[in-house]
Motif scaffolding. Structure first.
Motif, mmCIF file in Angstrom:
data_model
loop_
_atom_site.group_PDB
_atom_site.id
_atom_site.type_symbol
_atom_site.label_atom_id
_atom_site.label_comp_id
_atom_site.label_asym_id
_atom_site.label_seq_id
_atom_site.Cartn_x
_atom_site.Cartn_y
_atom_site.Cartn_z
ATOM 1 N N VAL A 171 0.853 -1.184 0.000
ATOM 2 C CA VAL A 171 0.000 0.000 0.000
ATOM 3 C C VAL A 171 0.894 1.242 0.000
ATOM 4 O O VAL A 171 2.069 1.162 0.337
ATOM 5 N N ARG A 172 0.287 2.348 -0.355
ATOM 6 C CA ARG A 172 1.009 3.618 -0.264
ATOM 7 C C ARG A 172 0.766 4.218 1.116
ATOM 8 O O ARG A 172 -0.360 4.293 1.575
ATOM 9 N N GLU A 173 1.840 4.634 1.743
ATOM 10 C CA GLU A 173 1.793 5.289 3.053
ATOM 11 C C GLU A 173 2.565 6.595 2.888
ATOM 12 O O GLU A 173 3.761 6.566 2.578
ATOM 13 N N ASP A 174 1.866 7.725 3.045
ATOM 14 C CA ASP A 174 2.486 9.034 2.837
ATOM 15 C C ASP A 174 3.166 9.115 1.472
ATOM 16 O O ASP A 174 4.269 9.639 1.332
ATOM 17 N N GLY A 175 2.515 8.558 0.458
ATOM 18 C CA GLY A 175 3.012 8.626 -0.905
ATOM 19 C C GLY A 175 4.068 7.603 -1.273
ATOM 20 O O GLY A 175 4.483 7.536 -2.431
ATOM 21 N N GLN A 176 4.523 6.783 -0.321
ATOM 22 C CA GLN A 176 5.574 5.793 -0.568
ATOM 23 C C GLN A 176 4.991 4.389 -0.497
ATOM 24 O O GLN A 176 4.158 4.095 0.363
ATOM 25 N N TRP A 177 5.460 3.517 -1.376
ATOM 26 C CA TRP A 177 5.054 2.120 -1.309
ATOM 27 C C TRP A 177 5.674 1.456 -0.093
ATOM 28 O O TRP A 177 6.857 1.663 0.189
ATOM 29 N N VAL A 178 4.867 0.681 0.637
ATOM 30 C CA VAL A 178 5.347 -0.098 1.775
ATOM 31 C C VAL A 178 4.713 -1.491 1.733
ATOM 32 O O VAL A 178 3.619 -1.674 1.211
ATOM 33 N N TYR A 179 5.438 -2.455 2.280
ATOM 34 C CA TYR A 179 4.944 -3.822 2.405
ATOM 35 C C TYR A 179 3.934 -3.861 3.541
ATOM 36 O O TYR A 179 4.215 -3.385 4.642
ATOM 37 N N LEU A 180 2.758 -4.433 3.282
ATOM 38 C CA LEU A 180 1.735 -4.538 4.325
ATOM 39 C C LEU A 180 1.730 -5.938 4.938
ATOM 40 O O LEU A 180 1.937 -6.097 6.131
ATOM 41 N N ASP A 181 1.490 -6.953 4.126
ATOM 42 C CA ASP A 181 1.427 -8.315 4.639
ATOM 43 C C ASP A 181 1.413 -9.302 3.485
ATOM 44 O O ASP A 181 1.441 -8.906 2.322
#
Length: 147
Positions: A128-138
């Protein structure tokens, strides 16, 4: 002397800045995933983030792995198996995850060896995007390391 939990381990001596990038894309590690690991750029897609995270496992960059993990699912620390060597990555499929999406998945198989024993890890990861950055969720599915 032991290192603190979550401290980055030294890069695998097999991966140098001039080595082919562990993620499997054309180019050197210096010009591919290292730019993300060093904070000189951010991954533009979920697939590029997944590839850079695979490379971070290959070079032992736990700091990058933790920085690119969603805060709601991120562990407090990360210990990597020192005997594990990541030997290849197959991207099996993606959904969403482009510059125009807010979420995406990357299905992959990561190949490794531990104490000379070959294995692989299959996962369908959610980003998902978090504050405009891609991050691994699960992981939508992850049966673990097998043969």
């Amino acid at each position: 002397m032991s290192k603190p939990k979550g401290a980055p381990r030294r890069p695998d001596p097999a991966v140098t800045p001039a080595s082919p990038c562990p993620c499997g894309r054309a180019g050197t590690y210096r010009d591919c995933c290292a730019v993300f690991h060093q904070g000189r750029a951010t991954a533009p897609t979920a697939e590029r983030l997944m590839r850079s995270r695979y490379s971070a496992f290959a070079v032992g960059d736990t700091g990058y792995l933790l920085r690119t993990w969603h805060p709601t699912t991120r562990p407090g620390s990360l210990d990597l198996e020192p005997a594990q060597r990541w030997t290849g990555l197959d991207i099996l499929g993606t959904t969403g995850g482009s510059a125009f999406h807010a979420e995406g998945t990357v299905e992959f198989r990561a190949h490794c060896s531990v104490h000379g024993q070959a294995g692989s890890q299959y996962e369908n990861s959610r980003f998902v995007r978090e504050d405009g950055q891609w991050v691994y969720l699960d992981a939508l599915s992850s049966p673990g390391i097998g043969t």
